[in-house]
Design a protein around this motif. Sequence first.
Motif, PDB file in Angstrom:
ATOM      1  N   LYS A   1       0.819  -1.201   0.000  1.00 51.10           N
ATOM      2  CA  LYS A   1       0.000   0.000   0.000  1.00 51.10           C
ATOM      3  C   LYS A   1       0.858   1.257   0.000  1.00 51.10           C
ATOM      4  CE  LYS A   1      -3.968  -2.160   2.274  1.00 51.10           C
ATOM      5  NZ  LYS A   1      -4.876  -2.122   3.445  1.00 51.10           N
ATOM      6  N   PHE A   2       2.129   1.130   0.375  1.00 53.66           N
ATOM      7  CA  PHE A   2       3.012   2.294   0.387  1.00 53.66           C
ATOM      8  C   PHE A   2       3.423   2.638  -1.038  1.00 53.66           C
ATOM      9  CE2 PHE A   2       7.039   4.521   0.807  1.00 53.66           C
ATOM     10  CZ  PHE A   2       6.715   5.467   1.770  1.00 53.66           C
ATOM     11  N   GLN A   3       3.263   3.921  -1.415  1.00 54.37           N
ATOM     12  CA  GLN A   3       3.517   4.355  -2.780  1.00 54.37           C
ATOM     13  C   GLN A   3       4.618   5.408  -2.817  1.00 54.37           C
ATOM     14  OE1 GLN A   3       1.521   3.053  -5.545  1.00 54.37           O
ATOM     15  NE2 GLN A   3       1.178   1.636  -3.861  1.00 54.37           N
ATOM     16  N   LEU A   4       5.347   5.450  -3.938  1.00 55.89           N
ATOM     17  CA  LEU A   4       6.393   6.446  -4.149  1.00 55.89           C
ATOM     18  C   LEU A   4       6.019   7.349  -5.315  1.00 55.89           C
ATOM     19  CD1 LEU A   4       9.688   4.361  -3.787  1.00 55.89           C
ATOM     20  CD2 LEU A   4       8.814   6.073  -2.194  1.00 55.89           C
ATOM     21  N   ASP A   5       6.227   8.642  -5.142  1.00 51.36           N
ATOM     22  CA  ASP A   5       6.064   9.629  -6.196  1.00 51.36           C
ATOM     23  C   ASP A   5       7.418  10.324  -6.339  1.00 51.36           C
ATOM     24  OD1 ASP A   5       5.425  11.600  -7.950  1.00 51.36           O
ATOM     25  OD2 ASP A   5       3.947  12.590  -6.681  1.00 51.36           O
ATOM     26  N   VAL A   6       8.175   9.955  -7.394  1.00 52.21           N
ATOM     27  CA  VAL A   6       9.571  10.386  -7.523  1.00 52.21           C
ATOM     28  C   VAL A   6       9.747  11.216  -8.789  1.00 52.21           C
ATOM     29  CG1 VAL A   6      11.982   9.635  -7.636  1.00 52.21           C
ATOM     30  CG2 VAL A   6      10.298   8.259  -6.388  1.00 52.21           C
ATOM     31  N   ASN A   7      10.508  12.300  -8.666  1.00 56.14           N
ATOM     32  CA  ASN A   7      10.911  13.075  -9.833  1.00 56.14           C
ATOM     33  C   ASN A   7      12.287  13.661  -9.540  1.00 56.14           C
ATOM     34  OD1 ASN A   7      11.213  15.230 -11.837  1.00 56.14           O
ATOM     35  ND2 ASN A   7       9.065  14.804 -12.303  1.00 56.14           N
ATOM     36  N   SER A   8      13.310  13.198 -10.266  1.00 61.32           N
ATOM     37  CA  SER A   8      14.666  13.661  -9.999  1.00 61.32           C
ATOM     38  C   SER A   8      15.479  13.714 -11.277  1.00 61.32           C
ATOM     39  CB  SER A   8      15.370  12.752  -8.982  1.00 61.32           C
ATOM     40  OG  SER A   8      15.601  11.473  -9.532  1.00 61.32           O
ATOM     41  N   SER A   9      16.460  14.610 -11.301  1.00 57.83           N
ATOM     42  CA  SER A   9      17.388  14.684 -12.428  1.00 57.83           C
ATOM     43  C   SER A   9      18.567  13.764 -12.165  1.00 57.83           C
ATOM     44  CB  SER A   9      17.872  16.123 -12.617  1.00 57.83           C
ATOM     45  OG  SER A   9      18.586  16.575 -11.475  1.00 57.83           O
ATOM     46  N   ILE A  10      19.107  13.183 -13.246  1.00 55.16           N
ATOM     47  CA  ILE A  10      20.249  12.277 -13.146  1.00 55.16           C
ATOM     48  C   ILE A  10      21.307  12.734 -14.139  1.00 55.16           C
ATOM     49  CG2 ILE A  10      21.062   9.904 -13.371  1.00 55.16           C
ATOM     50  CD1 ILE A  10      18.253   8.957 -12.726  1.00 55.16           C
ATOM     51  N   ASN A  11      22.533  12.952 -13.644  1.00 52.93           N
ATOM     52  CA  ASN A  11      23.642  13.383 -14.490  1.00 52.93           C
ATOM     53  C   ASN A  11      24.701  12.291 -14.538  1.00 52.93           C
ATOM     54  OD1 ASN A  11      26.571  14.882 -14.327  1.00 52.93           O
ATOM     55  ND2 ASN A  11      25.222  15.785 -15.867  1.00 52.93           N
ATOM     56  N   ILE A  12      25.155  11.961 -15.765  1.00 52.73           N
ATOM     57  CA  ILE A  12      26.168  10.914 -15.956  1.00 52.73           C
ATOM     58  C   ILE A  12      27.273  11.470 -16.846  1.00 52.73           C
ATOM     59  CG2 ILE A  12      26.576   8.529 -16.695  1.00 52.73           C
ATOM     60  CD1 ILE A  12      23.554   8.070 -16.511  1.00 52.73           C
TER      61      ILE A  12
ATOM     62  N   ASN B   1      15.869  12.711 -16.775  1.00 53.59           N
ATOM     63  CA  ASN B   1      14.856  12.940 -15.748  1.00 53.59           C
ATOM     64  C   ASN B   1      14.171  11.612 -15.437  1.00 53.59           C
ATOM     65  OD1 ASN B   1      13.158  15.109 -14.196  1.00 53.59           O
ATOM     66  ND2 ASN B   1      11.675  13.698 -15.103  1.00 53.59           N
ATOM     67  N   PHE B   2      14.244  11.215 -14.181  1.00 56.12           N
ATOM     68  CA  PHE B   2      13.632   9.965 -13.740  1.00 56.12           C
ATOM     69  C   PHE B   2      12.371  10.288 -12.950  1.00 56.12           C
ATOM     70  CE2 PHE B   2      12.895   6.885 -10.348  1.00 56.12           C
ATOM     71  CZ  PHE B   2      12.818   5.706 -11.065  1.00 56.12           C
ATOM     72  N   SER B   3      11.284   9.602 -13.291  1.00 53.55           N
ATOM     73  CA  SER B   3      10.038   9.807 -12.552  1.00 53.55           C
ATOM     74  C   SER B   3       9.360   8.465 -12.290  1.00 53.55           C
ATOM     75  CB  SER B   3       9.086  10.729 -13.314  1.00 53.55           C
ATOM     76  OG  SER B   3       8.685  10.148 -14.532  1.00 53.55           O
ATOM     77  N   MET B   4       8.708   8.394 -11.141  1.00 57.95           N
ATOM     78  CA  MET B   4       7.906   7.217 -10.786  1.00 57.95           C
ATOM     79  C   MET B   4       6.593   7.713 -10.204  1.00 57.95           C
ATOM     80  SD  MET B   4       8.553   4.220  -7.920  1.00 57.95           S
ATOM     81  CE  MET B   4       9.943   3.496  -8.766  1.00 57.95           C
ATOM     82  N   ALA B   5       5.498   7.317 -10.819  1.00 51.90           N
ATOM     83  CA  ALA B   5       4.177   7.717 -10.347  1.00 51.90           C
ATOM     84  C   ALA B   5       3.716   6.786  -9.224  1.00 51.90           C
ATOM     85  CB  ALA B   5       3.175   7.682 -11.504  1.00 51.90           C
TER      86      ALA B   5
END
Length: 289
Positions: free
Chosen positions: A208-219, A246-250
């Motif tokens: 039931k625990f959910q993640l809402d992620v939005n982050s930039s990734i530099n390589i 840009n990484f996102s998880m709804a």
Amino acid sequence: EMDFRVIMNPLNLKPIAAFVSPYVDSLSGGLRGDLSIKGSFKEPLINGTLGLDSSYLIVKQTGTPLHIPSAGLRFEGQKIFFEGMTLFDSAGRPATITGNGHAENLTDIQYQLKLQTDKFLLSGKKRYEEQLVSGPLYAGMELNIKGDLTEANIRGSVRILDSSLITYTYKESDNGSSGEGLIEFFDPLKINDLDSVALQAKAKPKSKFQLDVNSSINITPKSTIIIVLDELTGDQLSVNGNANLNFSMAPGGEIELVGNYDLESGKYNMTLAGLIKKDFEISKGSNIT
């Protein structure tokens, strides 16, 4: 009405290892605390401290060992303060967590945290079958984490540091086979809207625990990314280059990785019918979109 005191001096964490074994391995350490709980269940007033002593664990999904010498929470009525919470990786590099929280009741706890590190081992060597990403993956991070007991909202930036070697192992889905369609080559001069590919994945939430992620990734080109398409045949893609992604998880589990990966070099190892092995060099100036 509640009016009681809870003292833990300290509580050994090993007996609860079995309950968190799907996610954590080698759990050890102690939980100490001295809490006074008064008021009603709907509006509790909690005062005191709760903390970890000499704790150690390995996160199974990333193979990351974490050492927490000490970490503390201070409760003042309905307010929660994070005090001296520092995680150390296997080489003793720190990541600090600061912030505060608020407890409306015992089931409605909200928090606002900040995680910072200049260099930290995010993913270690391959240890577990369920580990899809292995390293060494070193990163600098600045993340803001806000949420409650049902959902966490994460925003910030991640810098993949030089000398990282990131290996992602593609797992065959129920509806696919051996990475079919995962890698496609095309002529960028002839691409049209129908050729555009969005890198997406949707997973059914396991809890039931959910993640809402939005982050930039530099390589940078000094780090190598390897995508293993088939563990049995050894098919894999290996690349070096510059990327701003840009990484996102709804909350529903949908994952997106958007941006350009401009390659300095690369190689695609492919096996045909299990008999013929062929290596394809990827030219400088190619890109992954």
